[in-house]
Motif scaffolding. Structure first.
Motif, PDB file in Angstrom:
ATOM      1  N   ASP A   1      14.792  50.784  78.256  1.00  0.00           N
ATOM      2  CA  ASP A   1      16.197  51.112  78.023  1.00  0.00           C
ATOM      3  C   ASP A   1      17.060  50.502  79.121  1.00  0.00           C
ATOM      4  O   ASP A   1      16.803  50.697  80.312  1.00  0.00           O
TER       5      ASP A   1
ATOM      6  N   LYS B   1      22.966  49.046  75.650  1.00  0.00           N
ATOM      7  CA  LYS B   1      24.195  49.774  75.326  1.00  0.00           C
ATOM      8  C   LYS B   1      25.419  48.903  75.582  1.00  0.00           C
ATOM      9  O   LYS B   1      25.379  47.986  76.401  1.00  0.00           O
TER      10      LYS B   1
ATOM     11  N   GLN C   1      23.093  50.960  71.476  1.00  0.00           N
ATOM     12  CA  GLN C   1      23.698  52.282  71.647  1.00  0.00           C
ATOM     13  C   GLN C   1      25.138  52.200  72.145  1.00  0.00           C
ATOM     14  O   GLN C   1      25.436  51.410  73.037  1.00  0.00           O
TER      15      GLN C   1
ATOM     16  N   TYR D   1      20.768  51.600  65.528  1.00  0.00           N
ATOM     17  CA  TYR D   1      21.786  51.920  66.521  1.00  0.00           C
ATOM     18  C   TYR D   1      21.802  53.415  66.792  1.00  0.00           C
ATOM     19  O   TYR D   1      21.274  54.228  66.026  1.00  0.00           O
ATOM     20  N   GLY D   2      22.408  53.759  67.926  1.00  0.00           N
ATOM     21  CA  GLY D   2      22.520  55.157  68.318  1.00  0.00           C
ATOM     22  C   GLY D   2      23.726  55.349  69.217  1.00  0.00           C
ATOM     23  O   GLY D   2      24.530  54.435  69.415  1.00  0.00           O
TER      24      GLY D   2
ATOM     25  N   SER E   1      25.344  57.518  72.911  1.00  0.00           N
ATOM     26  CA  SER E   1      25.038  58.128  74.197  1.00  0.00           C
ATOM     27  C   SER E   1      26.250  58.938  74.639  1.00  0.00           C
ATOM     28  O   SER E   1      27.391  58.509  74.458  1.00  0.00           O
TER      29      SER E   1
ATOM     30  N   PRO F   1      22.920  56.244  62.143  1.00  0.00           N
ATOM     31  CA  PRO F   1      22.383  56.217  63.506  1.00  0.00           C
ATOM     32  C   PRO F   1      21.027  56.910  63.558  1.00  0.00           C
ATOM     33  O   PRO F   1      20.718  57.752  62.710  1.00  0.00           O
TER      34      PRO F   1
ATOM     35  N   THR G   1      19.508  57.727  67.000  1.00  0.00           N
ATOM     36  CA  THR G   1      19.256  58.382  68.280  1.00  0.00           C
ATOM     37  C   THR G   1      20.546  58.808  68.970  1.00  0.00           C
ATOM     38  O   THR G   1      21.626  58.294  68.688  1.00  0.00           O
TER      39      THR G   1
ATOM     40  N   GLN H   1      21.541  59.619  73.196  1.00  0.00           N
ATOM     41  CA  GLN H   1      21.064  59.633  74.573  1.00  0.00           C
ATOM     42  C   GLN H   1      21.984  60.525  75.413  1.00  0.00           C
ATOM     43  O   GLN H   1      23.064  60.101  75.829  1.00  0.00           O
TER      44      GLN H   1
END
Length: 343
Positions: A48, A81, A120, A149-150, A152, A174, A176, A178
């Motif tokens: 990450d 990200k 992200q 994609y996610g 945070s 989406p 995830t 974070q």
């Protein structure tokens, strides 16, 4: 290491992810490369990073490692990200199509890959229409620049709004979220985690050791010094020494962690990480290490299974504080749960 699904997707990751925020800042490139070697050798497959980490240097270090380790690179899931400033202009920040388009291309270039596995959104952007961001992400999945994609640092309502807007428009969903999450920071259990579970979203907790507090390195009423994050900066954001030191709950949690660690003959960090990895909705815990020794100690948590009694003790001593309304024992939500539970 065991394997877990990346949220509701079909991608597979390990329960501990190598965070690279220290790369190019607190860890030089040689040390960073050795940590990636050690992590992969231990069975890890999830990196990450973010464009803003060391102003792009972290991504460049990861990219050079991927290029030099082509066989391993085929097995590693890469997350990065975009959102925070990467320049001084008014459009060098945010979740607009304009900024994200350039940010994504720059990340692809620095990482030296054709596709980013998990892209992200680093934080909410109140200025950009959410539909604009989601349409860009859907387009990026369709054109092959990203696989998933996610988000945070989103709040519960922000996550829920994004999930349902994507569904309503037929966009890719989406997978995830974070958030900051650890034994000292559990307030997301009120709203954020229920929202994530409702949507089937996987959690990727950052700061699992609370900036080092849960490793047992800090002492009550003894301002940190030396080569630690708080030793170098005792007033480091939400992890600042003064406010946390003043909370009795902080030391109750640290004492409980230390007691269990001592009984098992292992480090406090391993106990703290194992508790977090065992929490519902958690997909992978992001390890934020600066040295190979820290990484080796953290990775030992992968083979650690806490007993139900140990988990219960840690969960009880660290339970998040609640106001009476609407979350507390006298709050309406708790009363409804009791009524529903009796049906």
């Amino acid at each position: 290491m065991e394997y877990r699904k990346l949220g509701p997707s079909g991608a597979i990751v390990t329960p501990y992810c190598l965070g690279t925020m220290t790369f190019g800042a607190e860890s030089d490139e040689a040390t960073s490369g050795q940590m990636m070697d050690d992590y992969v050798a231990a069975g890890g497959n999830f990196f990450d990073t973010a464009d803003v980490y060391s102003a792009g240097t972290s991504e460049e270090i990861v990219g050079r490692w991927l290029k030099a380790h082509k066989a391993e690179a085929q097995q590693v899931v890469i997350a990065t990200k975009g959102r925070f400033p990467m320049g001084k202009g008014p459009n060098d920040i945010g979740l607009s199509r304009r900024h994200l388009g350039r940010a994504l291309d720059d990340s692809l270039r620095r990482l030296q890959v054709e596709q980013i596995d998990l892209y992200q959104m680093h934080a909410w952007d109140a200025l950009t229409p959410l539909e604009e961001t989601l349409r860009f992400l859907d387009d990026s999945v369709r054109n092959g620049k990203i696989a998933y994609y996610g988000f945070s640092n989103f709040l519960g309502w922000q996550l829920t709004k994004a999930v349902w807007m994507a569904k309503a428009n037929g966009y890719t969903a989406p997978v995830t979220l974070q958030p900051q999450y650890n034994l000292l920071v559990r307030d997301i259990e009120h709203e954020v985690i229920p929202a994530a579970q409702d949507a089937g979203i996987g959690l990727l907790p950052w700061s699992p050791l609370g900036g080092g507090w849960l490793s047992g390195k800090y002492k009550r009423d003894e301002t940190p010094t030396g080569a630690t994050r708080l030793g170098e900066n005792p007033n480091r954001g939400s992890e600042s020494y003064g406010p946390r030191n003043a909370q009795e709950r902080t030391w109750q949690v640290i004492e409980a962690v230390a007691d269990i660690a001592k009984a098992r003959g292992i480090s406090s960090a391993q106990i703290s990480l194992a508790w977090l990895a065992a929490q519902p909705a958690v997909t992978s815990v992001i390890l934020g290490v600066r040295t190979r020794d820290q990484l080796a100690d953290n990775l030992a948590a992968a083979s650690l299974v806490l007993t139900p009694e140990e988990i219960a003790r840690l969960s009880e001593v660290s339970k998040p504080q609640m106001s009476d309304y609407p979350y507390g024992t006298g709050g309406i939500n708790q009363r409804h749960r009791k009524i529903e539970g009796g049906r």
